[in-house]
Design an enzyme around this catalytic site. Structure first.
Site, mmCIF file in Angstrom:
data_model
loop_
_atom_site.group_PDB
_atom_site.id
_atom_site.type_symbol
_atom_site.label_atom_id
_atom_site.label_comp_id
_atom_site.label_asym_id
_atom_site.label_seq_id
_atom_site.Cartn_x
_atom_site.Cartn_y
_atom_site.Cartn_z
ATOM 1 N N ASN A 33 30.508 0.207 -13.341
ATOM 2 C CA ASN A 33 30.071 1.563 -13.650
ATOM 3 C C ASN A 33 31.327 2.260 -14.187
ATOM 4 O OD1 ASN A 33 29.149 4.186 -13.652
ATOM 5 N ND2 ASN A 33 28.165 4.051 -11.641
ATOM 6 N N CYS A 64 31.127 10.123 -9.934
ATOM 7 C CA CYS A 64 30.136 10.474 -8.909
ATOM 8 C C CYS A 64 30.628 10.368 -7.475
ATOM 9 C CB CYS A 64 28.854 9.671 -9.116
ATOM 10 S SG CYS A 64 27.489 10.434 -8.227
ATOM 11 N N GLU A 74 23.379 0.464 -6.757
ATOM 12 C CA GLU A 74 24.683 0.356 -7.449
ATOM 13 C C GLU A 74 25.482 -0.832 -6.939
ATOM 14 O OE1 GLU A 74 27.275 3.621 -8.661
ATOM 15 O OE2 GLU A 74 25.817 4.953 -7.737
ATOM 16 N N GLU A 92 27.929 10.609 -15.682
ATOM 17 C CA GLU A 92 27.933 9.177 -15.332
ATOM 18 C C GLU A 92 26.707 8.515 -15.952
ATOM 19 O OE1 GLU A 92 26.510 8.427 -11.309
ATOM 20 O OE2 GLU A 92 28.013 6.849 -11.013
ATOM 21 N N LYS A 151 34.463 2.543 -11.749
ATOM 22 C CA LYS A 151 34.177 3.268 -10.486
ATOM 23 C C LYS A 151 34.675 2.509 -9.262
ATOM 24 C CE LYS A 151 30.203 5.656 -8.341
ATOM 25 N NZ LYS A 151 28.776 5.964 -8.565
ATOM 26 N N ASN A 206 25.492 11.365 -10.934
ATOM 27 C CA ASN A 206 24.031 11.338 -10.747
ATOM 28 C C ASN A 206 23.812 11.400 -9.243
ATOM 29 O OD1 ASN A 206 22.268 10.130 -13.318
ATOM 30 N ND2 ASN A 206 24.391 9.444 -13.346
HETATM 31 N N1 CDV Z 1 25.795 7.906 -8.372
HETATM 32 C C1 CDV Z 1 26.319 8.148 -7.147
HETATM 33 O O1 CDV Z 1 27.440 7.734 -6.848
HETATM 34 N N2 CDV Z 1 25.548 8.860 -6.270
HETATM 35 C C2 CDV Z 1 25.936 9.123 -4.917
HETATM 36 C C3 CDV Z 1 24.757 9.249 -4.001
HETATM 37 C C4 CDV Z 1 24.002 8.000 -3.877
HETATM 38 C C5 CDV Z 1 25.193 9.631 -2.582
HETATM 39 C C6 CDV Z 1 26.763 10.396 -4.801
HETATM 40 O O2 CDV Z 1 27.796 10.363 -4.118
HETATM 41 O O3 CDV Z 1 26.356 11.436 -5.330
#
Ligand code: CDV
Length: 305
Positions: free
Chosen positions: A107, A169, A143, A46, A124, A194
């Site tokens: 994103n 993510c 975000e 990501e 996303k 991430n």
């Molecule tokens: N980049 C993300 O979506 N990170 C989230 C954190 C913030 C909980 C994740 O679900 O890994």
């Protein structure tokens, strides 16, 4: 047997002052290593072109914030990735920050075929974090300030001789992510992430990050009879430690390759897309065994639950 050799191209930290050129050099190096190993598809994380900028409240430096977004894909800098992919005959998935001509910020990720053509784009759906500056946190997770929620849902695409899906993510923690794609016969879900090890709203979850990462992606793969390729940007980036642990998971739920470093690292695995049938046509034969009329609550608007 429909075998797809996949390269999960984990990235280590990207510094705040790293240029796009420097980052793309790293991506091209991983792509070439993947090609040398016979990979047909390389999966990047990501927001793979920049540092994870939502960790900063950047209202006083709007030009810096804008510099993290791509206004075109491919654009002047990223064209090199597409050219390299085409000349190597290797496809790729890439996460990036998208700024549309209408001024919308997402994103996003793209999936690119071995001829350099874009197969599909994903925005996303599940945006974690917060909208406003919260100075009491050790670092921000903005975000929800810097992106809009993706409006397109979870599509799938016929590509790489299979049925491919994309997520990003936080999506990986939600069962609906995999299930909506599985209902469209997905065979491989690509997920860049991430994940900071420190979760400010509830630090009791910190020591469980690695367990939860495996738990959600293995369950998503098994319960939906699909391959899952999860790829991190991990390591210590601008003072924030993030989970690495990239992995390739079979439709059985078994991890068949897992990263051993928190830096740039390539995992390569042969993924038989026909393995999905073992699950999709037996235990998880949706037509035979699902009871959607029992699940109505899941699709009710939030306020009506
Ligand atoms: N980049 C993300 O979506 N990170 C989230 C954190 C913030 C909980 C994740 O679900 O890994």
């Amino acid at each position: 047997m429909r075998s797809l050799r996949v390269g999960a191209a984990q990235l280590g930290p990207i510094t705040r002052d790293a240029s796009r050129g420097e980052v793309i050099d790293r991506l091209v190096t991983l792509m070439r290593r993947g090609s040398d190993a016979g990979a047909q598809l390389i999966v990047f994380p990501e927001l793979a072109l920049t540092t994870f900028f939502p960790r900063w409240y950047l209202d006083d430096v709007p030009e810096e914030l804008d510099s993290y977004y791509e206004t075109e894909m491919p654009g002047p800098q990223t064209q090199r990735l597409f050219d390299e992919a085409k000349s190597l005959g290797v496809g790729f998935y890439l996460g990036y920050a998208e700024l549309t001509p209408e001024g919308k910020r997402y994103n996003s990720s793209v999936l690119v075929e071995r001829d350099g053509s874009i197969v599909g784009r994903y925005r996303k759906v599940h945006l974690p974090g917060h909208e406003e500056h919260e100075p009491d946190r050790p670092f921000q997770h903005l975000e929800r300030r810097y992106f809009e929620e993706g409006p397109d849902g979870f599509g799938v695409w016929a590509a790489f001789d299979g049925v491919m899906g994309m997520a990003l993510c936080n999506d990986r923690r939600w069962p609906e992510t995999y299930r909506v794609m599985a209902l469209q016969r997905v065979e491989m879900v690509l997920i860049g992430y991430n994940t900071p090890l420190h979760y400010a709203p509830d630090p009791s979850q910190n020591p469980l990050q690695s367990f939860h990462n495996r738990l959600v992606m293995q369950a998503g793969a098994y319960q939906n009879g699909t391959w899952v390729v999860g790829v991190a940007k991990g390591g210590l980036e601008e003072g924030v430690e993030s989970l690495a642990q990239s992995m390739i998971i079979a439709p059985s739920g078994q991890i068949i390759a897992e990263a051993v470093t928190t830096d740039d690292e390539l995992l390569v695995a042969d993924c038989d897309l026909d393995w999905c049938k073992h699950y999709k046509e037996t235990l998880f034969d949706f037509d035979r065994y699902r009871r959607p009329e029992m699940y109505e609550l899941i699709t009710q608007p939030k306020s009506e639950q």
